[in-house]
Design an enzyme around this catalytic site. Structure first.
Site, PDB file in Angstrom:
ATOM      1  N   MET A 134       0.944  -1.458   0.014  1.00 21.97           N
ATOM      2  CA  MET A 134       0.008  -0.026  -0.084  1.00 21.97           C
ATOM      3  C   MET A 134       0.746   1.321   0.007  1.00 21.97           C
ATOM      4  O   MET A 134       2.137   1.304   0.347  1.00 21.97           O
ATOM      5  CB  MET A 134      -1.096  -0.089   1.217  1.00 21.97           C
ATOM      6  CG  MET A 134      -0.174   0.304   2.531  1.00 21.97           C
ATOM      7  SD  MET A 134      -1.391  -0.165   3.929  1.00 21.97           S
ATOM      8  CE  MET A 134      -1.610  -1.997   3.728  1.00 21.97           C
ATOM      9  N   CYS A 135       0.170   2.389  -0.329  1.00 23.18           N
ATOM     10  CA  CYS A 135       0.745   3.736  -0.456  1.00 23.18           C
ATOM     11  C   CYS A 135       2.123   3.771  -1.527  1.00 23.18           C
ATOM     12  O   CYS A 135       1.787   3.395  -2.717  1.00 23.18           O
ATOM     13  CB  CYS A 135       1.306   4.139   0.851  1.00 23.18           C
ATOM     14  SG  CYS A 135       1.911   5.766   1.307  1.00 23.18           S
TER      15      CYS A 135
END
Length: 217
Positions: A134-135
């Site tokens: 994620m991110c």
């Protein structure tokens, strides 16, 4: 009970794991009836940031010791992680992913990824086990694998172009959604690449955890 590896990169958005992303991930895993097994590299951080001032400060910090703050001490050195002991792997973001798990922050498309993380991720993939990044953490995937993956870091055009230069297929994605590469069991979400608050980040992260657990079956 499913065991989900969670790799952290320190403590704090600017020089380690994004704390909201890490805690939401751990909460979502627990609420799903699975067990999180946390790891971090046992090495010095590339830099230390004063999060109140948003500026560099002196001193050295160890990635594993800092990450232990998030996990209440329940964490192991990344070098000890074994794919056979896990059902999946999730890597939250924060600048630590681009500074401590890799050097993407300074080297961009020419970056390298922590050898232990690379070996663990490849072993899990070879065993048919799912991965969630994620991110900014998905930026490491094109360096870990030598085949193209469908991934997202959200809608940032400049970063997306770097990922495509590295061989990935970048898919624009809103903060509250996920991108799933079904063929390779890789799930990504923008999280704080786009989120304006913790609630926005939580929606996509919870979807990511849920889909990773489904892919464990």
């Amino acid at each position: 009970m499913k065991k989900i590896g969670v790799v952290l990169s320190g403590c704090g958005v600017y020089d380690g794991s994004e704390i909201h992303e890490a805690v939401i991930t751990l909460l979502a895993i627990s609420r799903s009836g699975a067990q999180a097994v946390c790891f971090a590299p046992d090495k010095s951080q590339s830099d230390v940031i004063n999060h109140l001032a948003g500026e560099p400060q002196g001193g050295e910090r160890n990635v594993l010791i800092e990450a232990a703050r998030i996990t209440r001490g329940e964490i192991l050195p990344l070098a000890s992680a074994r794919a056979d002991d896990l059902d999946a792997l999730i890597v939250p973001g924060g600048f630590g992913a681009a500074k401590n798990l890799s050097n993407f922050a300074s080297q961009g498309s020419a970056c390298t990824v922590d050898a232990d993380l690379t070996a663990l991720t490849q072993a899990l993939h070879q065993a048919g086990k799912p991965l969630g990044f994620m991110c900014i953490a998905p930026a490491m995937l094109p360096k870990i694998f030598d085949f193209p993956l469908r991934i997202t870091i959200g809608t940032d055009i400049d970063t997306a172009e770097v990922l495509e230069d590295m061989g990935a297929e970048h898919v624009p994605c809103p903060v509250d959604d996920i991108v799933v590469d079904e063929d390779h069991k890789v799930v990504t979400t923008p999280a704080y690449m786009l989120a304006q608050n913790i609630a926005e980040a939580a929606t996509g992260i919870e979807k990511l955890v849920s889909r990773v657990l489904v892919l464990c079956a």
